[in-house]
Write a protein that holds these residues in place. Structure first.
Motif, PDB file in Angstrom:
ATOM      1  N   ILE A  42       0.830  -1.197   0.000  1.00  0.00           N
ATOM      2  CA  ILE A  42       0.000   0.000   0.000  1.00  0.00           C
ATOM      3  C   ILE A  42       0.869   1.254   0.000  1.00  0.00           C
ATOM      4  O   ILE A  42       1.735   1.423   0.857  1.00  0.00           O
ATOM      5  CB  ILE A  42      -0.956  -0.020   1.205  1.00  0.00           C
ATOM      6  CG1 ILE A  42      -1.850  -1.252   1.107  1.00  0.00           C
ATOM      7  CG2 ILE A  42      -1.786   1.259   1.266  1.00  0.00           C
ATOM      8  CD1 ILE A  42      -2.584  -1.579   2.368  1.00  0.00           C
ATOM      9  N   THR A  43       0.632   2.135  -0.983  1.00  0.00           N
ATOM     10  CA  THR A  43       1.337   3.408  -1.085  1.00  0.00           C
ATOM     11  C   THR A  43       0.307   4.526  -1.134  1.00  0.00           C
ATOM     12  O   THR A  43      -0.895   4.270  -1.169  1.00  0.00           O
ATOM     13  CB  THR A  43       2.194   3.467  -2.366  1.00  0.00           C
ATOM     14  OG1 THR A  43       1.313   3.504  -3.502  1.00  0.00           O
ATOM     15  CG2 THR A  43       3.134   2.271  -2.468  1.00  0.00           C
ATOM     16  N   ASP A  44       0.768   5.765  -1.187  1.00  0.00           N
ATOM     17  CA  ASP A  44      -0.149   6.901  -1.306  1.00  0.00           C
ATOM     18  C   ASP A  44      -0.959   6.851  -2.591  1.00  0.00           C
ATOM     19  O   ASP A  44      -2.040   7.427  -2.672  1.00  0.00           O
ATOM     20  CB  ASP A  44       0.619   8.225  -1.247  1.00  0.00           C
ATOM     21  CG  ASP A  44       1.037   8.594   0.163  1.00  0.00           C
ATOM     22  OD1 ASP A  44       0.580   7.940   1.125  1.00  0.00           O
ATOM     23  OD2 ASP A  44       1.820   9.544   0.308  1.00  0.00           O
ATOM     24  N   ALA A  50      -8.956  -0.348  -2.700  1.00  0.00           N
ATOM     25  CA  ALA A  50      -8.114  -1.495  -2.361  1.00  0.00           C
ATOM     26  C   ALA A  50      -7.979  -1.692  -0.857  1.00  0.00           C
ATOM     27  O   ALA A  50      -7.589  -2.762  -0.409  1.00  0.00           O
ATOM     28  CB  ALA A  50      -6.730  -1.345  -2.984  1.00  0.00           C
ATOM     29  N   VAL A  51      -8.300  -0.669  -0.076  1.00  0.00           N
ATOM     30  CA  VAL A  51      -8.146  -0.767   1.381  1.00  0.00           C
ATOM     31  C   VAL A  51      -9.450  -0.534   2.141  1.00  0.00           C
ATOM     32  O   VAL A  51      -9.500  -0.763   3.351  1.00  0.00           O
ATOM     33  CB  VAL A  51      -7.055   0.203   1.898  1.00  0.00           C
ATOM     34  CG1 VAL A  51      -5.697  -0.158   1.320  1.00  0.00           C
ATOM     35  CG2 VAL A  51      -7.400   1.651   1.617  1.00  0.00           C
ATOM     36  N   VAL A  52     -10.479  -0.067   1.453  1.00  0.00           N
ATOM     37  CA  VAL A  52     -11.783   0.186   2.071  1.00  0.00           C
ATOM     38  C   VAL A  52     -12.816  -0.691   1.351  1.00  0.00           C
ATOM     39  O   VAL A  52     -13.303  -0.320   0.285  1.00  0.00           O
ATOM     40  CB  VAL A  52     -12.183   1.674   1.964  1.00  0.00           C
ATOM     41  CG1 VAL A  52     -13.556   1.918   2.591  1.00  0.00           C
ATOM     42  CG2 VAL A  52     -11.141   2.568   2.620  1.00  0.00           C
ATOM     43  N   LEU A  77      -6.819   9.966   1.584  1.00  0.00           N
ATOM     44  CA  LEU A  77      -7.407   9.645   2.890  1.00  0.00           C
ATOM     45  C   LEU A  77      -6.611  10.278   4.025  1.00  0.00           C
ATOM     46  O   LEU A  77      -7.180  10.704   5.030  1.00  0.00           O
ATOM     47  CB  LEU A  77      -7.472   8.124   3.090  1.00  0.00           C
ATOM     48  CG  LEU A  77      -8.358   7.339   2.117  1.00  0.00           C
ATOM     49  CD1 LEU A  77      -8.299   5.853   2.439  1.00  0.00           C
ATOM     50  CD2 LEU A  77      -9.783   7.844   2.116  1.00  0.00           C
ATOM     51  N   ALA A  78      -5.303  10.352   3.850  1.00  0.00           N
ATOM     52  CA  ALA A  78      -4.435  10.916   4.888  1.00  0.00           C
ATOM     53  C   ALA A  78      -4.661  12.412   5.091  1.00  0.00           C
ATOM     54  O   ALA A  78      -4.206  12.968   6.091  1.00  0.00           O
ATOM     55  CB  ALA A  78      -2.970  10.640   4.549  1.00  0.00           C
ATOM     56  N   ILE A 102     -10.240   2.730   7.774  1.00  0.00           N
ATOM     57  CA  ILE A 102     -10.210   4.023   8.472  1.00  0.00           C
ATOM     58  C   ILE A 102      -8.817   4.310   9.035  1.00  0.00           C
ATOM     59  O   ILE A 102      -8.451   5.466   9.243  1.00  0.00           O
ATOM     60  CB  ILE A 102     -11.288   4.105   9.578  1.00  0.00           C
ATOM     61  CG1 ILE A 102     -11.564   5.585   9.933  1.00  0.00           C
ATOM     62  CG2 ILE A 102     -10.916   3.277  10.787  1.00  0.00           C
ATOM     63  CD1 ILE A 102     -12.808   5.821  10.739  1.00  0.00           C
ATOM     64  N   GLN A 103      -8.007   3.275   9.222  1.00  0.00           N
ATOM     65  CA  GLN A 103      -6.661   3.467   9.748  1.00  0.00           C
ATOM     66  C   GLN A 103      -5.775   4.260   8.792  1.00  0.00           C
ATOM     67  O   GLN A 103      -4.745   4.782   9.185  1.00  0.00           O
ATOM     68  CB  GLN A 103      -6.018   2.113  10.095  1.00  0.00           C
ATOM     69  CG  GLN A 103      -5.802   1.186   8.934  1.00  0.00           C
ATOM     70  CD  GLN A 103      -6.972   0.246   8.655  1.00  0.00           C
ATOM     71  OE1 GLN A 103      -8.122   0.551   8.925  1.00  0.00           O
ATOM     72  NE2 GLN A 103      -6.656  -0.912   8.097  1.00  0.00           N
ATOM     73  N   TYR A 104      -6.198   4.393   7.526  1.00  0.00           N
ATOM     74  CA  TYR A 104      -5.426   5.187   6.556  1.00  0.00           C
ATOM     75  C   TYR A 104      -5.758   6.673   6.643  1.00  0.00           C
ATOM     76  O   TYR A 104      -5.131   7.484   5.973  1.00  0.00           O
ATOM     77  CB  TYR A 104      -5.642   4.649   5.139  1.00  0.00           C
ATOM     78  CG  TYR A 104      -5.099   3.245   5.027  1.00  0.00           C
ATOM     79  CD1 TYR A 104      -3.734   3.022   4.930  1.00  0.00           C
ATOM     80  CD2 TYR A 104      -5.943   2.146   5.089  1.00  0.00           C
ATOM     81  CE1 TYR A 104      -3.225   1.737   4.880  1.00  0.00           C
ATOM     82  CE2 TYR A 104      -5.445   0.851   5.036  1.00  0.00           C
ATOM     83  CZ  TYR A 104      -4.082   0.668   4.939  1.00  0.00           C
ATOM     84  OH  TYR A 104      -3.578  -0.609   4.901  1.00  0.00           O
ATOM     85  N   LEU A 105      -6.714   7.043   7.478  1.00  0.00           N
ATOM     86  CA  LEU A 105      -6.998   8.450   7.746  1.00  0.00           C
ATOM     87  C   LEU A 105      -6.090   8.854   8.918  1.00  0.00           C
ATOM     88  O   LEU A 105      -6.549   9.155  10.014  1.00  0.00           O
ATOM     89  CB  LEU A 105      -8.468   8.648   8.104  1.00  0.00           C
ATOM     90  CG  LEU A 105      -9.466   8.663   6.946  1.00  0.00           C
ATOM     91  CD1 LEU A 105      -9.657   7.292   6.339  1.00  0.00           C
ATOM     92  CD2 LEU A 105     -10.786   9.213   7.405  1.00  0.00           C
ATOM     93  N   ASN A 106      -4.798   8.816   8.697  1.00  0.00           N
ATOM     94  CA  ASN A 106      -3.863   8.951   9.802  1.00  0.00           C
ATOM     95  C   ASN A 106      -3.673  10.384  10.314  1.00  0.00           C
ATOM     96  O   ASN A 106      -2.865  10.604  11.208  1.00  0.00           O
ATOM     97  CB  ASN A 106      -2.512   8.296   9.473  1.00  0.00           C
ATOM     98  CG  ASN A 106      -1.971   8.699   8.131  1.00  0.00           C
ATOM     99  OD1 ASN A 106      -2.368   9.715   7.592  1.00  0.00           O
ATOM    100  ND2 ASN A 106      -1.077   7.901   7.601  1.00  0.00           N
ATOM    101  N   HIS A 107      -4.411  11.340   9.787  1.00  0.00           N
ATOM    102  CA  HIS A 107      -4.437  12.691  10.346  1.00  0.00           C
ATOM    103  C   HIS A 107      -5.814  13.028  10.907  1.00  0.00           C
ATOM    104  O   HIS A 107      -6.087  14.184  11.249  1.00  0.00           O
ATOM    105  CB  HIS A 107      -4.010  13.730   9.302  1.00  0.00           C
ATOM    106  CG  HIS A 107      -2.562  13.646   8.982  1.00  0.00           C
ATOM    107  ND1 HIS A 107      -2.086  13.061   7.836  1.00  0.00           N
ATOM    108  CD2 HIS A 107      -1.473  14.034   9.686  1.00  0.00           C
ATOM    109  CE1 HIS A 107      -0.773  13.106   7.838  1.00  0.00           C
ATOM    110  NE2 HIS A 107      -0.376  13.685   8.947  1.00  0.00           N
TER     111      HIS A 107
END
Length: 182
Positions: A42-44, A50-52, A77-78, A102-107
């Motif tokens: 997984i990259t930006d 692919a993750v949700v 998402l970040a 949701i863990q990719y919303l790291n801000h």
């Protein structure tokens, strides 16, 4: 007479084992989208889809970013720091079944989940456990939802949490089935 192994079958099984060994884990396909299995993949630039895996959650995130679902990336998402689910005055009037990704919303520092804003309330057995994977979260409000205890977030992981507001939240022991009055 000695049984000879079926050469074709042995070859097919050997190929499948080799491919499984190379890939490591099978890919999961949901709604014609491939969900990434390894965090190292997984990259930006990875598509959000692919993750949700939850399509309702995909739509909510895309609406929040004012982009089409297929255009949203993990990098996008970040950038989200506040999320209201469902979005007040938004097009999507449902709650997601789960919050995987949701863990990719790291801000993300503020999250509000309100069943009262959903047109048909909350889905049964909503899974909030992934919310514990957002270390930046400072303000969490959840209202009007039935959540089995094993699907509640581990609040102890949310070390930056300043405000936790739980309104009309129904939790139950594992195995308990909640029946809505309809």
């Amino acid at each position: 007479m000695q049984n000879k192994p079926n050469l074709k079958l042995s070859l097919i099984i050997g190929i499948l084992l080799a491919v499984t060994g190379i890939i490591g884990q099978p890919l999961v396909v949901q709604a014609n989208q491939v969900v990434a299995q390894n965090a190292s993949e997984i990259t930006d630039q990875t598509p959000m889809t692919a993750v949700v895996p939850d399509q309702t959650f995909q739509q909510i995130l895309a609406e929040r970013l004012d982009k089409p679902v297929e255009a949203v990336t993990v990098g996008d998402l970040a950038t989200i720091s506040y999320l209201e689910i469902p979005i007040w005055g938004g097009k999507i009037k449902q709650l997601p079944q789960n919050f995987e990704g949701i863990q990719y919303l790291n801000h993300l520092n503020r999250l509000n989940i309100a069943a009262a804003l959903a047109s048909d309330g909350a889905p049964d057995d909503i899974d909030l456990s992934k919310i514990a994977d957002i270390p930046s979260l400072q303000n969490l409000e959840i209202s009007g939802i039935f959540v089995p205890s094993e699907r509640m977030p581990d609040f102890s992981k949310l070390t930056n949490l300043d405000t936790l507001a739980l309104y009309q939240l129904i939790t139950a022991a594992p195995g308990y089935e909640y029946q809505k009055n309809r």
